[in-house]
Design a protein around this motif. Structure first.
Motif, mmCIF file in Angstrom:
data_model
loop_
_atom_site.group_PDB
_atom_site.id
_atom_site.type_symbol
_atom_site.label_atom_id
_atom_site.label_comp_id
_atom_site.label_asym_id
_atom_site.label_seq_id
_atom_site.Cartn_x
_atom_site.Cartn_y
_atom_site.Cartn_z
ATOM 1 N N ALA A 34 33.264 36.013 29.757
ATOM 2 C CA ALA A 34 33.528 36.833 30.939
ATOM 3 C C ALA A 34 34.999 37.217 31.035
ATOM 4 O O ALA A 34 35.329 38.332 31.462
ATOM 5 N N MET A 35 35.893 36.306 30.638
ATOM 6 C CA MET A 35 37.320 36.614 30.692
ATOM 7 C C MET A 35 37.666 37.780 29.765
ATOM 8 O O MET A 35 38.583 38.554 30.039
ATOM 9 N N PRO B 238 37.481 40.320 33.295
ATOM 10 C CA PRO B 238 38.513 39.330 33.644
ATOM 11 C C PRO B 238 38.700 39.118 35.144
ATOM 12 O O PRO B 238 38.901 37.990 35.587
ATOM 13 N N ARG B 239 38.638 40.169 35.938
ATOM 14 C CA ARG B 239 38.858 40.002 37.379
ATOM 15 C C ARG B 239 37.716 39.202 38.009
ATOM 16 O O ARG B 239 37.941 38.314 38.837
ATOM 17 N N LEU B 240 36.496 39.508 37.616
ATOM 18 C CA LEU B 240 35.341 38.786 38.144
ATOM 19 C C LEU B 240 35.381 37.321 37.715
ATOM 20 O O LEU B 240 35.129 36.409 38.514
ATOM 21 N N ALA B 241 35.719 37.080 36.444
ATOM 22 C CA ALA B 241 35.776 35.711 35.936
ATOM 23 C C ALA B 241 36.885 34.920 36.619
ATOM 24 O O ALA B 241 36.711 33.744 36.955
ATOM 25 N N PRO C 87 47.318 31.479 34.311
ATOM 26 C CA PRO C 87 48.082 32.698 34.631
ATOM 27 C C PRO C 87 47.213 33.792 35.249
ATOM 28 O O PRO C 87 47.621 34.438 36.226
ATOM 29 N N GLN C 88 46.001 34.008 34.685
ATOM 30 C CA GLN C 88 45.106 34.998 35.282
ATOM 31 C C GLN C 88 44.705 34.594 36.694
ATOM 32 O O GLN C 88 44.626 35.432 37.599
ATOM 33 N N LEU C 89 44.457 33.293 36.884
ATOM 34 C CA LEU C 89 44.041 32.829 38.208
ATOM 35 C C LEU C 89 45.170 32.994 39.217
ATOM 36 O O LEU C 89 44.948 33.437 40.349
ATOM 37 N N HIS D 131 45.506 36.604 40.080
ATOM 38 C CA HIS D 131 44.390 37.034 40.923
ATOM 39 C C HIS D 131 44.555 36.522 42.355
ATOM 40 O O HIS D 131 44.375 37.274 43.320
ATOM 41 N N ILE D 132 44.919 35.243 42.500
ATOM 42 C CA ILE D 132 45.057 34.666 43.838
ATOM 43 C C ILE D 132 46.224 35.302 44.581
ATOM 44 O O ILE D 132 46.128 35.612 45.775
ATOM 45 N N ALA D 133 47.346 35.514 43.877
ATOM 46 C CA ALA D 133 48.501 36.145 44.526
ATOM 47 C C ALA D 133 48.158 37.548 45.004
ATOM 48 O O ALA D 133 48.578 37.975 46.090
ATOM 49 N N GLU D 134 47.363 38.262 44.210
ATOM 50 C CA GLU D 134 47.003 39.638 44.557
ATOM 51 C C GLU D 134 46.004 39.695 45.703
ATOM 52 O O GLU D 134 46.092 40.559 46.580
#
Length: 444
Positions: free
Chosen positions: A241-242, A246-249, A270-272, A275-278
């Motif tokens: 999924a990543m 990537p955004r959904l995962a 880093p992706q998480l 995503h959380i910051a955004e």
């Protein structure tokens, strides 16, 4: 509940060991160990779940990755058969090399049922039409002709493997080709980890019950349920999924309360964090790091993810003490201290810079990096003049996700009076540190 199992070594030679563990049960399991766990004392494959369930067992263990030489099993078979003569139901069970043993010697040991996880058919390349069957580092000439044939197999055979793993799929299909009555139950997206995914007393009991009733629908349901609840399968799906979504995962992983899944996939932090910051703001991203940093395996990697957090949120990463304070360099006194709360204009966080196993401690002031070293009195200072000791340190982490800082066999210590010195002989409470976020964009 755990049942007491009294174990006896029935047979022992240069290649295999056979252990007998009787219990008050109507069935007996004949288990075969894998290639990476050699025989040791009275331990055998699946002994823990069998002890919990109170099931009698014969444990066949190899002394190396030998794929259970047939001659040795034949010599051991007489005492095995004598020992389990009163059991009408005999379930052979194993994974990988142990799965091979469970299928290969099912007729020799008069098994009524076989449960094999990702077994091999043969690792003799000549029997595999020249294709690589895997495990060639373990193959030796006396294994030639080791393939499982119809004459070797007896009972209801249930094979569990990931058909997306090309090598495991090849072996399972060759077993079914030679013994068409075998049932191949697919366990997708777990790779060669079926045995690990299916581990546990409850799972083993469910598999045995399904095998004894020959309920294929139930066995497939059990396999699907176990697979989907295990972090290894979740990791494989997450990795896919990543790449594709990537955004959904990232959204799924950020909301997961499965710490084992997060631990296994810490490289996605880093992706998480992005995503959380955004989606939830920088403070929530900082809180996520603080809550889950202990899942990152080493101090260097925690600092790596922390540095990324700095770029995304503006929060700095401090070296925190057990006093809930941070290591700080005081320019006015040219020494490191530790303090809680905001920094004075002349105070700057002590930072760590990793160079392999060696670490430099420094302070960044006005964009210039000033390395800190150990003074004669043990304090940390900028070596502006006079003789100072070397400027590299070791970071030694413990099981509580903290680390000690050592230089020349002495440990850095933060005492309650705010002073810092590298003068302790051992790491105790005051000598333990961790990385944690410090402030927002305005923090130095």
């Amino acid at each position: 509940m755990d049942h007491t199992l009294t174990t006896t070594i029935l047979y022992d030679d240069d290649e295999i060991r056979v252990i007998w563990a009787p219990a008050d049960s109507k069935i007996v399991l004949i288990t075969f160990g894998d290639a990476i766990t050699p025989a040791k004392d009275h331990r055998f494959f699946a002994d823990t779940p069998l002890r919990k369930s109170g099931t009698s067992a014969i444990g066949v263990m190899a002394k190396r990755a030998n794929w259970y030489p047939s001659e040795n099993l034949r010599r051991a078979s007489q005492i095995i058969l004598e020992t389990i003569a009163d059991y009408e139901t005999r379930v052979a069970y194993g994974g990988s090399m142990g799965g091979y043993g469970a299928v290969k010697f099912s007729r020799l040991l008069a098994a009524t049922h076989v449960i094999a996880m990702c077994p091999q058919w043969s690792i003799d390349r000549e029997e595999c039409d020249g294709r690589d069957p895997g495990w060639q580092q373990d193959f030796i000439p006396f294994m030639r002709g080791m393939a499982i044939r119809a004459a070797d197999v007896a009972g209801d055979v249930f094979i569990f493997a990931d058909s997306y793993n090309a090598i495991d799929d090849f072996h399972c299909r060759k077993i079914v080709e030679n013994y068409p009555d075998a049932h191949f139950i697919k366990v997708p997206r777990v790779d060669h980890h079926v045995t690990t995914v299916f581990a546990g007393a409850a799972n083993l009991r469910a598999l045995i019950d399904g095998a004894l009733t020959r309920d294929m629908a139930e066995l497939r349901r059990i396999a699907r349920q176990i697979r989907k609840s295990h972090w290894r399968w979740q990791t494989r799906i997450l990795q896919y999924a990543m790449r594709r979504f990537p955004r959904l995962a990232a959204s799924y992983l950020a909301g997961s309360d499965n710490r084992e899944l997060l631990r296994e996939n810490w490289r996605y932090f880093p992706q998480l964090i992005s995503h959380i910051a955004e989606t939830a703001g920088a403070p929530r991203a900082v809180a996520f790091y603080e809550e889950h940093a202990s899942l990152i395996p080493s101090p260097a990697e925690r600092l790596l993810i922390g540095a990324f957090l700095t770029g995304v949120t503006g929060a700095r990463i401090a070296i925190a003490t057990t006093h809930d304070s941070s290591l700080v360099y005081d320019v006015s006194e040219n020494r490191a201290i530790h303090k809680a709360g905001p920094l004075a204009p002349w105070e700057f966080l002590v930072e760590a810079e990793f160079h392999g196993a060696e670490v430099t401690l420094l302070a960044t002031i006005g964009g210039t990096r000033f390395p800190l070293s150990v003074a004669e009195d043990g304090s940390l200072a900028f070596a502006s003049k006079g003789r100072r000791e070397g400027m590299t340190f070791e970071f030694l982490h413990n099981e509580d996700d903290e680390f000690a800082i050592r230089h020349n066999a002495k440990y850095l210590s933060a005492n309650p009076a705010s002073s810092v010195a590298c003068d302790r002989d051992g790491p105790y409470k005051w000598e333990m540190f961790r990385f944690r976020p410090f402030g927002g964009p305005s923090a130095r």
